[in-house]
Structures are given as structure tokens and as C-alpha cells.
Design an enzyme around this catalytic site. Structure first.
Site, PDB file in Angstrom:
ATOM      1  N   GLN A  42      34.348  45.446  36.889  1.00 18.73           N
ATOM      2  CA  GLN A  42      33.919  46.840  37.048  1.00 18.73           C
ATOM      3  C   GLN A  42      32.641  46.907  37.888  1.00 18.73           C
ATOM      4  OE1 GLN A  42      35.627  49.627  35.825  1.00 18.73           O
ATOM      5  NE2 GLN A  42      34.129  50.759  37.025  1.00 18.73           N
ATOM      6  N   LYS A  71      40.881  52.401  31.023  1.00 21.43           N
ATOM      7  CA  LYS A  71      41.771  51.392  31.606  1.00 21.43           C
ATOM      8  C   LYS A  71      42.441  50.581  30.498  1.00 21.43           C
ATOM      9  CE  LYS A  71      39.204  51.068  35.890  1.00 21.43           C
ATOM     10  NZ  LYS A  71      38.063  50.518  36.611  1.00 21.43           N
ATOM     11  N   ASP A  79      42.179  45.027  42.211  1.00 16.95           N
ATOM     12  CA  ASP A  79      41.411  46.075  42.890  1.00 16.95           C
ATOM     13  C   ASP A  79      41.586  45.985  44.406  1.00 16.95           C
ATOM     14  OD1 ASP A  79      40.113  48.034  41.466  1.00 16.95           O
ATOM     15  OD2 ASP A  79      38.310  46.844  41.070  1.00 16.95           O
TER      16      ASP A  79
END
Ligand code: NAD
Length: 296
Positions: free
Chosen positions: A98, A54, A121
Site C-alpha cells: 500500500q 481490499k 498493482d
């Protein structure tokens, strides 16, 4: 029939190019560079690989990447304090924590502490509600990428029968909401669904997000259907570790009209959509026009 292969790798490269071009214009015209903060708690090897990837792709499209690597024993209070700082930081337009988090941390509490406008997200309860009510939301990356590929391949999805296998909060449920938003007739199947093959056989669109290697076989697929295989499963085959999806590729490809491979299908789209979401969040935060074709 042999299915058309939907090339997620090439599609994702196209998304990244679009994002990079828009970022370059933002920086040149407005002096704004989108910034993505990724928070990793602990040393889960798979998460470390994702976070590295990422960060690398964020920089490649011209954005700023801020990585926060915290010890596995980090307290909830310390993690929440970091999120509060990132929420208040005007250089940070997207925040990603994460998952999975170590067991002593409450993932729902942590995710819901992120400013919903920076929740790239799309897991914050506000974004879940906005998506569910058809309002402008930050949309979870894997379902967003799957939707983009479906639209690209099929054009209008209106009136099509879609079966989503899996009801997780990160893939199955938001995928179903997106398909409903595009006027599909949506069925969500799961581990308690009766006669799953018969349910799947009705579908023009099959999205498999189960986590069971090669569970969906060609005899479940209606001829000509479009198959989006979200599953990523590591299995041992002929003495080697290989990646396979939730669909048995050869038998499904023999019947389907189009199919995403694993690897090289949905997987690459997820990070590309994370970059797209970060750009969208940055544009919204600055009251600027959003990039076209990069949101739901
Ligand atoms: P999850 O474990 O949270 O959910 C799995 C779902 O599958 C559950 O809702 C369950 O009801 C359903 N299920 C389980 N067994 C079933 C069965 N026998 N029949 C029908 N339904 C069944 O998983 P998830 O996080 O949604 O991920 C699903 C898969 O997608 C995994 O392989 C994961 O690695 C992969 N994934 C890929 C990406 C990507 O970027 N491509 C992103 C997220 C997840």
C-alpha cells in the site's frame, strides 16, 4: 444533452461476480485458491480504510487474504525480507504494497523487489515495460478499470481522440498506454500544457486524473464526448465534507455523451480490478486459461 451515467458501482459488482465464479471453478476443479497479500506500513488512516476494504472484498470473492501490518518505523531490510518471503510463498499469487510508504522507505526499490508475476498493482518496472511494448503485463488497476468501462460503453475505441489529463505513473501514463493499445490517438496533458481547455475540447474520450476538484468544466468538453473522472477530492461544501471528482459534474454532464460520477464511478472499479489481476496472476502461475474480459 444530458450524459448517460456510467455506473462504476454496478460494473464493479459484475466484475466481482465474474471473478467469484472463476475462483469457485478453480477451487473445485483444481484445488487452487488465489491468494492476495497486502502489506501496510504505518497508520495512514486512508490507507487503513483501503486495506480493510481490499481484504473484505478479497474474501467475498472466495480468495485468501493475507494482511501484513507493519510498524511505521519498519526498516527497509525488514520490508524487503517480507516481500522475499511472499515472493517465495506458493499460496500467494498477488502482492500489493500500500502506497504511500513512510518517507524513510524507497518506494521504487520496494515495488521493484516484488516478483513481477505477483505484482497485481502493475507498478514493477518490468510490467511498465511490458505494457509500454504491448506485451502481456500486469496492468495498473485504476487505468484497467477505466479502460473496461470505456470498452463497455463505446465498443471499439479505434481511431478515437483521447486526452488523458495527468501524467502520473499510477494513472496517467498507464492509461495513455492502454488507450494507445486500443488504437486511440492519445494526448497526455499535464500541469505545463498550454491552453488545456482547447486540448480537451478535441477529445472523444477525456480521462481526468489530476487531483484538482472540479477543474474540468462543461465548456472544455466536446458535445457527446465520454468523460472518465478518476479524481477523488474531499472538499467542504455547505458545512459538510463531500467527495468530488476532477470534473465539474453538472456542467460536464450537460454536454458529454457519457460520464462517470464521483463517487460511484472509477473508484469501485479499482478494487474490482485488483481482484481480477490476482485471479489472472493465479491462472498464469498455474498454467491455466485466463478469465476472459478481465485483462487488457
Ligand atoms: P498525481 O498527483 O500523481 O498526478 C497528478 C497529475 O496531474 C500530474 O501529472 C500533473 O502534471 C497533473 N496536473 C496537476 N495540476 C494540473 C493542472 N492544473 N492542469 C493539468 N494537469 C495538472 O495524482 P494521481 O495519483 O495520478 O491521482 C490523480 C487523481 O486521481 C487524484 O484525485 C487521486 O485521488 C485520484 N485517484 C483515484 C483512484 C481511484 O481509484 N479512482 C486511484 C488513483 C488516483
Amino acid at each position: 444533452m444530458s450524459a448517460q451515467v456510467i455506473d462504476g458501482k454496478a460494473f464493479a459488482a459484475g466484475i466481482r461476480d465474474k471473478v467469484a465464479a472463476h475462483v469457485a471453478r478453480l477451487t473445485a476443479d483444481h484445488g487452487i485458491t488465489p491468494g492476495l497479500a497486502v502489506v501496510l506500513v504505518g497508520e495512514d488512516p486512508a490507507s487503513q480504510v483501503y486495506v480493510r476494504s481490499k481484504g473484505k472484498q478479497t474474501v467475498e470473492v472466495g480468495m485468501n487474504s493475507y494482511e501484513h501490518k507493519l510498524d511505521a518505523a519498519t526498516s527497509e531490510a525488514d520490508l524487503l525480507a517480507l516481500i522475499a518471503r511472499l515472493n517465495a510463498d506458493p499460496a500467494v499469487h498477488g502482492i500489493l504494497v500500500q502506497l504511500p510508504l513512510p518517507k524513510h522507505l524507497d518506494a521504487d526499490l520496494v515495488i521493484n523487489a516484488i516478483d513481477p508475476a505477483k505484482d497485481v498493482d502493475g507498478f514493477h518496472i518490468s510490467n511498465v515495460g511490458l505494457l509500454g511494448t504491448g506485451q502481456k503485463a500486469m496492468v495498473p488497476c485504476t487505468p484497467l478499470g477505466s479502460l473496461m468501462m470505456l470498452r463497455d460503453h463505446l465498443g471499439s475505441l479505434s481511431g478515437l481522440d483521447a486526452v488523458v489529463i495527468g501524467r502520473s505513473n499510477i494513472v496517467g501514463k498507464p492509461m495513455a498506454q492502454l488507450l494507445l493499445g486500443d488504437s486511440c490517438t492519445v494526448t497526455i496533458a499535464h500541469s505545463r500544457t498550454k491552453d488545456l481547455p482547447a486540448v480537451v475540447r478535441r477529445a472523444d474520450i477525456v480521462v481526468a486524473a489530476v487531483g484538482r476538484p472540479e477543474m474540468v468544466t462543461g465548456d472544455w468538453i466536446r458535445p457527446g464526448a465520454t468523460v472518465i473522472d478518476v479524481g477523488i477530492n474531499r472538499i467542504e461544501r455547505d458545512g459538510k465534507t463531500v467527495l468530488v471528482g476532477d470534473c465539474h459534474y453538472d456542467s460536464c454532464a450537460a454536454v458529454a455523451g457519457a460520464i462517470t460520477p464521483v463517487p460511484g464511478g472509477v473508484g469501485p472499479m479499482t478494487i474490482a480490478c485488483l481482484l481480477a489481476n490476482t485471479l489472472t496472476a493465479c491462472c498464469r502461475a498455474n498454467g491455466l486459461a485466463e478469465p476472459e474480459g478481465l485483462t487488457a
